[in-house]
Design a protein around this motif. Structure first.
Motif, mmCIF file in Angstrom:
data_model
loop_
_atom_site.group_PDB
_atom_site.id
_atom_site.type_symbol
_atom_site.label_atom_id
_atom_site.label_comp_id
_atom_site.label_asym_id
_atom_site.label_seq_id
_atom_site.Cartn_x
_atom_site.Cartn_y
_atom_site.Cartn_z
ATOM 1 N N PHE A 1 -36.464 -5.813 -20.924
ATOM 2 C CA PHE A 1 -37.271 -5.667 -22.131
ATOM 3 C C PHE A 1 -36.387 -5.853 -23.352
ATOM 4 O O PHE A 1 -35.166 -5.767 -23.269
ATOM 5 C CB PHE A 1 -37.936 -4.283 -22.164
ATOM 6 N N ILE B 1 -37.160 2.466 -20.181
ATOM 7 C CA ILE B 1 -38.615 2.583 -20.061
ATOM 8 C C ILE B 1 -38.999 3.968 -19.532
ATOM 9 O O ILE B 1 -38.385 4.485 -18.595
ATOM 10 C CB ILE B 1 -39.165 1.486 -19.133
ATOM 11 N N ILE C 1 -44.894 2.800 -17.136
ATOM 12 C CA ILE C 1 -45.444 1.449 -16.967
ATOM 13 C C ILE C 1 -46.932 1.493 -17.255
ATOM 14 O O ILE C 1 -47.671 2.311 -16.692
ATOM 15 C CB ILE C 1 -45.207 0.936 -15.534
ATOM 16 N N LEU D 1 -40.811 2.081 -11.410
ATOM 17 C CA LEU D 1 -39.914 2.572 -12.451
ATOM 18 C C LEU D 1 -38.953 3.589 -11.861
ATOM 19 O O LEU D 1 -39.372 4.611 -11.311
ATOM 20 C CB LEU D 1 -40.722 3.220 -13.583
ATOM 21 N N VAL E 1 -37.406 -1.000 -14.808
ATOM 22 C CA VAL E 1 -38.602 -1.494 -14.130
ATOM 23 C C VAL E 1 -38.201 -2.607 -13.158
ATOM 24 O O VAL E 1 -37.462 -3.522 -13.517
ATOM 25 C CB VAL E 1 -39.632 -2.030 -15.131
ATOM 26 N N ALA F 1 -45.114 -1.797 -20.912
ATOM 27 C CA ALA F 1 -44.532 -0.494 -20.619
ATOM 28 C C ALA F 1 -44.197 0.222 -21.922
ATOM 29 O O ALA F 1 -44.069 -0.399 -22.982
ATOM 30 C CB ALA F 1 -43.273 -0.658 -19.770
ATOM 31 N N ASP F 2 -44.043 1.533 -21.826
ATOM 32 C CA ASP F 2 -43.659 2.352 -22.986
ATOM 33 C C ASP F 2 -42.199 2.743 -22.869
ATOM 34 O O ASP F 2 -41.739 3.154 -21.786
ATOM 35 C CB ASP F 2 -44.520 3.619 -23.063
ATOM 36 N N ASP F 3 -41.486 2.643 -24.000
ATOM 37 C CA ASP F 3 -40.088 3.073 -23.974
ATOM 38 C C ASP F 3 -39.994 4.566 -24.238
ATOM 39 O O ASP F 3 -41.009 5.274 -24.352
ATOM 40 C CB ASP F 3 -39.251 2.264 -24.966
ATOM 41 N N THR G 1 -44.804 0.667 -27.239
ATOM 42 C CA THR G 1 -45.241 -0.216 -26.161
ATOM 43 C C THR G 1 -44.496 -1.549 -26.251
ATOM 44 O O THR G 1 -44.485 -2.210 -27.299
ATOM 45 C CB THR G 1 -46.748 -0.465 -26.235
#
Length: 242
Positions: free
Chosen positions: A19, A25, A28, A51, A56, A75-77, A82
């Motif tokens: 990413f 991450i 997910i 994850l 990921v 995915a969100d960190d 996002t």
């Protein structure tokens, strides 16, 4: 930049997903797969993500030879932002065989890795489909390997148990040049000429591959020496009165 992954239809790959900023991450959101539509009736590519430790990893399976798939992972960190990462998965049946059933020395994946996917598609995409013409490419590889085998057959036992990198390179350079029916560009033609010169040196014994030597035919070897000795003439008079 979109990453490109080359996969064979029958294998499962598990690449890590990068990413932006190599962010860690936390969760997910989902994975989507879209086929480019190059192959009518193509089998779906199955993609899932796991994850572990902020990283990921995708699991990719299925798909049809010649098709390309866009795989998008959301995915969100760790900060709740996002992020999105897109990967193009190109399906290539990498292995091929010679007309007599022998193994190909240089896989299609190795050829693509050396000369890039864009160039291999450009050299073989006669109908503008945007994908590799497998028959055309294998034809060039078969011809190139036949040339190489003809040059080394007198020095090394065929089929080869292992194929040295130098032979893979020679087959690749010869096949690449053969894909230009009106004549290869100067640099590509020069590489093919260098490959031919190498094969000639191997044939002449001036370069070695470090492989088992070709066996001497059994009929050429005998444990019983042949002795030729002088003897009496069958007709001492030389047939003077005949």
């Amino acid at each position: 930049m979109i990453a490109t992954i080359i996969k064979q239809p029958g294998e499962t790959l598990r690449p890590a997903v990068a990413f932006f900023g190599n962010a860690s991450i936390a969760a997910i959101q989902g994975v989507t797969v879209i086929a480019r539509g190059l192959v009518p009736g193509a089998v779906a590519l199955v993609a899932s993500a796991t994850l572990v430790g902020g990283v990921v990893t995708l699991a990719l399976s299925g798909g049809s030879d010649g098709e390309r798939y866009a795989v998008t992972i959301r995915a969100d960190d760790a900060h709740g932002q996002t992020l999105e990462s897109e990967t193009e998965v190109v399906l290539i049946e990498s292995t091929w065989a010679t007309p007599d059933g022998g193994a190909g020395w240089l896989s299609i994946a190795a050829l693509v890795k050396r000369f890039t996917l864009d160039e291999v598609v450009r050299m073989t995409d006669a109908d503008g489909s945007g994908r590799i013409d497998r028959d055309l490419l294998i034809g060039a590889l078969v011809d190139a390997q036949a040339i190489a085998e003809a040059h080394i057959a007198s020095r090394y036992a065929l089929p080869l148990a292992t194929v040295p990198r130098i032979l893979e390179m020679a087959v690749g350079d010869l096949a690449r040049a053969r894909l230009y029916p009106r004549g290869a560009p100067e640099g590509i033609a020069d590489q093919a000429k260098a490959a031919m010169a190498l094969l000639v040196r191997i044939q002449e014994g001036k370069a070695t591959l470090g492989l088992p030597a070709a066996a001497v035919p059994a009929e050429a070897v005998s444990d019983t020496p042949i002795v030729i000795a002088p003897g009496r003439r069958a007709y001492p008079t030389g047939l003077d009165d005949y």
